[in-house]
Design a protein around this motif. Structure first.
Motif, mmCIF file in Angstrom:
data_model
loop_
_atom_site.group_PDB
_atom_site.id
_atom_site.type_symbol
_atom_site.label_atom_id
_atom_site.label_comp_id
_atom_site.label_asym_id
_atom_site.label_seq_id
_atom_site.Cartn_x
_atom_site.Cartn_y
_atom_site.Cartn_z
ATOM 1 N N MET B 46 14.636 -15.104 3.302
ATOM 2 C CA MET B 46 13.778 -15.678 2.272
ATOM 3 C C MET B 46 13.891 -17.195 2.227
ATOM 4 S SD MET B 46 14.145 -12.973 -0.901
ATOM 5 C CE MET B 46 12.919 -13.718 -1.989
ATOM 6 N N GLY B 50 11.287 -18.141 4.825
ATOM 7 C CA GLY B 50 10.228 -18.114 3.819
ATOM 8 C C GLY B 50 9.529 -16.772 3.685
ATOM 9 N N VAL B 52 9.514 -12.706 2.182
ATOM 10 C CA VAL B 52 10.090 -11.704 1.293
ATOM 11 C C VAL B 52 10.088 -10.368 2.014
ATOM 12 C CG1 VAL B 52 9.945 -10.565 -0.933
ATOM 13 C CG2 VAL B 52 9.097 -12.882 -0.675
ATOM 14 N N LEU B 54 10.687 -6.476 1.216
ATOM 15 C CA LEU B 54 10.964 -5.453 0.203
ATOM 16 C C LEU B 54 11.394 -4.169 0.897
ATOM 17 C CD1 LEU B 54 8.139 -5.972 -2.420
ATOM 18 C CD2 LEU B 54 10.503 -6.694 -2.512
ATOM 19 N N ARG B 101 3.191 -11.389 11.592
ATOM 20 C CA ARG B 101 1.940 -12.141 11.519
ATOM 21 C C ARG B 101 1.496 -12.246 10.067
ATOM 22 N NH1 ARG B 101 -1.537 -11.363 16.108
ATOM 23 N NH2 ARG B 101 -0.378 -10.486 17.831
ATOM 24 N N LEU B 102 2.041 -11.368 9.234
ATOM 25 C CA LEU B 102 1.645 -11.352 7.821
ATOM 26 C C LEU B 102 2.504 -12.320 7.028
ATOM 27 C CD1 LEU B 102 1.415 -7.481 7.479
ATOM 28 C CD2 LEU B 102 -0.436 -9.073 7.968
ATOM 29 N N ARG B 103 1.963 -12.758 5.885
ATOM 30 C CA ARG B 103 2.680 -13.709 5.042
ATOM 31 C C ARG B 103 2.709 -13.212 3.601
ATOM 32 N NH1 ARG B 103 3.483 -14.958 9.151
ATOM 33 N NH2 ARG B 103 2.938 -16.739 10.401
ATOM 34 N N GLY B 104 3.604 -13.799 2.837
ATOM 35 C CA GLY B 104 3.612 -13.631 1.389
ATOM 36 C C GLY B 104 3.574 -12.179 0.952
ATOM 37 N N HIS B 105 2.628 -11.874 0.042
ATOM 38 C CA HIS B 105 2.618 -10.522 -0.514
ATOM 39 C C HIS B 105 2.209 -9.482 0.523
ATOM 40 C CE1 HIS B 105 -1.307 -12.397 -1.756
ATOM 41 N NE2 HIS B 105 -1.726 -11.396 -1.045
ATOM 42 N N HIS B 106 1.444 -9.901 1.539
ATOM 43 C CA HIS B 106 1.098 -8.937 2.588
ATOM 44 C C HIS B 106 2.351 -8.461 3.313
ATOM 45 C CE1 HIS B 106 -2.957 -10.782 2.151
ATOM 46 N NE2 HIS B 106 -3.301 -9.529 2.289
ATOM 47 N N PHE B 109 4.448 -6.140 1.073
ATOM 48 C CA PHE B 109 3.979 -4.755 1.048
ATOM 49 C C PHE B 109 4.170 -4.067 2.401
ATOM 50 C CE2 PHE B 109 2.068 -5.694 -2.984
ATOM 51 C CZ PHE B 109 2.095 -4.468 -3.619
ATOM 52 N N ALA B 110 4.046 -4.823 3.478
ATOM 53 C CA ALA B 110 4.232 -4.226 4.793
ATOM 54 C C ALA B 110 5.668 -3.734 4.959
ATOM 55 C CB ALA B 110 3.878 -5.240 5.879
ATOM 56 N N ALA B 184 10.021 -22.919 6.592
ATOM 57 C CA ALA B 184 9.929 -22.213 5.316
ATOM 58 C C ALA B 184 9.181 -23.050 4.296
ATOM 59 C CB ALA B 184 11.319 -21.892 4.785
#
Lengths: 286, 321, 227
Positions: B46, B50, B52, B54, B101-106, B109-110, B184
């Motif tokens: 994180m 940079g 997250v 989950l 390849r995804l960022r932030g909330h994507h 959730f991934a 980040a």
């Protein structure tokens, strides 16, 4: 053939529930740019309260209304904590909603315990072109479709709805014309809470609810919403229905296994394809 | 010389504390050290990449199941333990290549989706014990010496934590670490300075998975039993809470975060199991603690405990000088 | 003549840097006032402070009546129709003040495009919508931030005509913030020159147009830079 029709209608019913969760996410995200992790909790709280009210002898309709109202109020409360403080970034707000979702666990267990709950919906079995399915699925569809029509009307034909759309479209211009964007954010959270509550209230008769059912709800809702970039309610509806049908078909023809995987792999594929098309979006998480 | 003082302090605590603890607190020590090990990785991910995650408990589970399955099939436990981080890192690399390849909330959730898929697959996998779980995992033995008592596992968990901390520190102080720090905060700036962000990001993801896998390996031998239910999504969220509360991008942060939270939850757990308390009290109290600490921390102490304490100490020192 | 907008010793700082430094500016009713200055002189900060979107660090802003803003870059609600854009301009008036009919009488060009998405319009049409949206607030003073930026000369002429008609016909005061100094000085009665957050010069527009300092900095061979 009649199997297929049964799966399809059941899938549409399940998918309508996902679509309602998704539309709540979209309503909140458009206005505040916050992905609301507590969206599943609205559904759980509403379903639990409805179960209690029905148990206490409150008639159907009124009990469900109570549940949806609790969803809306919880939405307002979550919104107040998540976006109420000026200068809270969307990434911070996401983590706040994550925390509030966990806090909801504590509240739910204290009030309702940790056992699954359900209540009867529309009784009986419906026959549709030779397919037999639980009649309640038809109710879910019959409520969801007008709700989406009502939302379209609200967002384009009423002034509060236009103001919400304005915040979604251009936040700065909304401030220029004197719209209080923070209050609109709270309104969006309230609306999202009501929609999440409605999803929980409608689907609980066919899918019992536990305090931690929110994870499945939020993930399926996000999967449905992400198809439309989290900003388009109509695409979220289509996404939810598609997801519901895909899961029921996978469960029906796959012997019950791997239905979770189907939905999640679909979501991951959509997101990765979207990212590959548009290039990585520079959004920081915190 | 000074840079070795914190490391020396950590070694001293990890070496001297366990024998002094009463038997019933050793279990807390083991779980704390393992949670801190995973959190070191989450904090790195994180704060320095940079991102997250989950789903960090997935790699904890992968490491645990890898070690457990190998040991159940007759592979020497130590070899199984060594394989755990490697297998977790390989899994992270394979998953990370498309997912990062995804960022932030994507991405959030991934990673959550990955964990749900893993849990569902494990519950259906008869070869891994299915939903009932994997039983009969032998105890950890090192050179013919079998760890039976909790004290042995306290040292095993402490060693694992120490390894994670030392690796993390070297990564942070390397040129690559500074590049990642830049990535980040600003991807464009990092790209402009010629940092290969994608590669670093994948490397940190794999490294954080390796830490989680290693901790998971110790966990498998310590408990001797694994089930999908031992690795709920909530566990992943807990790791994020510990990382955020302690302070991202520091070495001490995850240690303090894990320490504060595990001890607080333990304390409330003791309180919740007092006679007269309702049966749900321990669960409710721990959920409430995670939630309230996380929310209060991100809103009012967004940098976390360690950086906040440092700047407060700095102010005091300037004030008195 | 009474002042509709008056700032006294207005100071705004961003992260330590001073964006506006002791600005005294007055717009009287029925008046057209120009504010000219280079990029970064503090024009946008002044607009935000006047509109209440930014709190000044010191000094006062007095607005007698209602102020509406035509923001730089037009700032359309791109997904909404022209009519909805106008309607939202009357947000502060409450339900009773959101009837858009009067705007179509004032700006007939908008009547033909009322159902179109604002995001799909040309720059000139959008600027017209932005003016109409600001007029919906029933303002006593209109702050127009960069009227001509990126628009073809013919369209600018039309827009200027509308502004002038509003000013003479309805007594609307106008504060025009412009990069195109010649246009601003031709159109307005008085003008202010903003340099590095301070009012460097002010006076009658016609006098300023002849001022050698203004001519050198803002008029002489000045080529309009489009964004």
């Amino acid at each position: 053939m009649s199997d297929l029709i049964g799966y399809l209608v059941t899938g549409l019913g399940i998918g309508a529930g996902f679509a309602l969760v998704a539309s709540g996410l979209v309503a909140i995200y458009r206005v505040t740019r916050v992905v609301n992790f507590a969206q599943g909790a609205f559904a759980v709280l509403a379903a639990m309260l409805t179960a209690s009210l029905l148990g206490a002898g409150v008639p159907h309709g009124l009990a469900e209304l109570g549940g949806v109202t609790l969803g809306a109020l919880t939405g307002l409360l979550v919104g107040a904590v998540a976006v109420g403080r000026p200068g809270t970034s969307p990434g911070t707000s996401l983590i706040v909603t994550l925390g509030l979702g966990v806090l909801a666990y504590a509240v739910e267990i204290v009030i309702w315990g940790d056992q699954p709950r359900s209540y009867p919906g529309v009784p009986g079995v419906a026959e549709l072109a030779g397919a037999r399915l639980q009649a309640h699925y038809l109710l879910i569809i019959a409520v969801t479709v007008p709700v989406f029509a009502l939302m379209a009307w609200f967002f384009t034909r009423t002034d509060p709805g236009r103001a919400l759309s304005a915040c979604a479209s251009n936040r700065y211009a909304a401030q220029v014309v004197g719209i209080d964007v923070r209050r609109m954010g709270l309104l969006a959270f309230t609306l999202g809470g009501a929609l999440g509550g409605l999803a929980g209230v409608l689907t609980t008769p066919v899918q019992q609810v536990t305090f931690d059912s929110d994870v499945a709800l939020i993930v399926n809702g996000f999967a449905a919403a992400v198809l439309g970039g989290l900003t388009r309610p109509v695409v979220a509806l289509a996404g939810g229905l598609l997801l519901g049908v895909a899961q029921t078909l996978a469960a029906g023809y796959g012997g019950g296994a791997y239905q979770v995987e189907v939905a999640l792999v679909l979501m991951l594929t959509v997101m990765i394809v979207q990212a590959a098309r548009t290039g990585p979006v520079a959004e920081t998480a915190r | 010389m000074r840079r070795w003082i914190p490391a020396g302090l950590l070694i001293a605590v990890l070496a001297l504390l366990p024998p002094l603890l009463p038997e019933r607190h050793l279990a807390t020590f083991v779980l704390l050290a393992l949670a801190a090990t995973v959190t070191v990785g989450v904090s790195l991910l994180m704060g320095y990449a940079g991102q997250v995650s989950l789903g960090q408990a997935s790699f904890y589970a992968i490491g645990a199941y890898a070690a457990g399955l190998l040991a159940v099939h007759g592979v020497p436990p130590l070899l199984g333990l060594l394989a755990a981080p490697v297998i977790a890192a390989v899994a992270a690399t394979l998953l990370g290549a498309p997912l990062l390849r995804l960022r932030g909330h994507h991405l959030a959730f991934a990673t959550l989706a990955v964990q749900l898929i893993l849990l569902s697959l494990l519950a259906q996998a008869d070869w891994a014990g299915g939903a009932i779980g994997l039983q009969g995992i032998p105890r950890l033995s090192i050179g013919g010496f079998e760890l039976r008592a909790d004290l042995g596992y306290a040292y095993a968990a402490g060693s694992v934590l120490l390894i994670a901390v030392l690796i993390a520190r070297n990564v942070i102080e390397s040129r690559a670490g500074r590049g990642m720090r830049a990535a980040a905060t600003s991807e464009t700036a990092a790209a402009a300075s010629g940092v290969a962000i994608g590669g670093y990001r994948l490397a940190v993801f794999a490294l954080s998975a390796a830490f989680a896998g290693l901790a998971g390996g110790v966990y498998a031998f310590y408990l001797g039993y694994l089930a999908p239910g031992s690795f709920p999504v909530l566990l992943s969220i807990e790791f994020v809470v510990m990382a955020v509360v302690g302070g991202l991008g520091t070495i001490a942060g995850p240690l303090v975060g894990a320490g504060v939270i595990v001890l607080l939850v333990q304390l409330l757990n003791t309180l919740g199991t007092q006679p007269g308390m309702p049966g749900y009290a321990p669960a409710v109290l721990s959920y409430a603690v995670y939630a309230v600490i996380l929310v209060v921390c991100v809103l009012y102490l967004p940098k976390g405990l360690v950086p906040a304490a440092r700047s407060a100490a700095g102010k005091l020192r300037r004030g008195s000088a | 003549m009474t002042a509709v907008v008056e700032t006294r010793d207005l100071t705004v700082r961003y992260a330590g840097a001073t964006a506006l430094d002791g600005v005294d500016l007055t717009v009287h009713d029925h008046e057209m006032v120009a504010l000219i200055g280079a990029n970064g002189a503090g024009k946008s900060t002044l607009v935000k402070a006047l509109s209440g979107l930014l709190r000044p660090d010191s000094g006062t802003i007095t607005v007698d009546g209602r102020l509406a803003q035509v923001p730089e870059g037009r700032e359309m609600f791109g997904d909404l129709t022209v009519d909805d854009n106008l309607r939202l301009g009357g947000w502060r008036n409450g339900r009773g003040g959101r009837d858009t009919t009067a705007i179509y009488d004032l700006l007939p060009d908008l009547a033909g495009i009322r159902t179109r998405r604002a995001g799909a319009l040309s720059g000139g049409q959008q600027q017209m919508v932005a003016i109409g949206r600001a007029l919906m607030a029933r303002p006593d003073v209109l702050v127009v931030d960069e009227l001509s930026l990126g628009l073809a000369p013919l369209i600018v002429t039309t827009l200027v005509g509308h502004l002038r008609a509003l000013n003479t016909g309805r007594g609307l005061a106008v504060l025009l913030i412009e990069q195109n100094a010649r246009l601003a000085l031709d159109l307005c009665d008085r003008a202010y020159v903003l340099e590095a957050g301070r009012i460097a010069l002010h006076g009658r527009a016609a006098d300023l147009a002849r001022d050698p300092r203004v001519a050198a900095a803002y008029l002489g061979g000045h080529i309009e830079v489009t964004r």
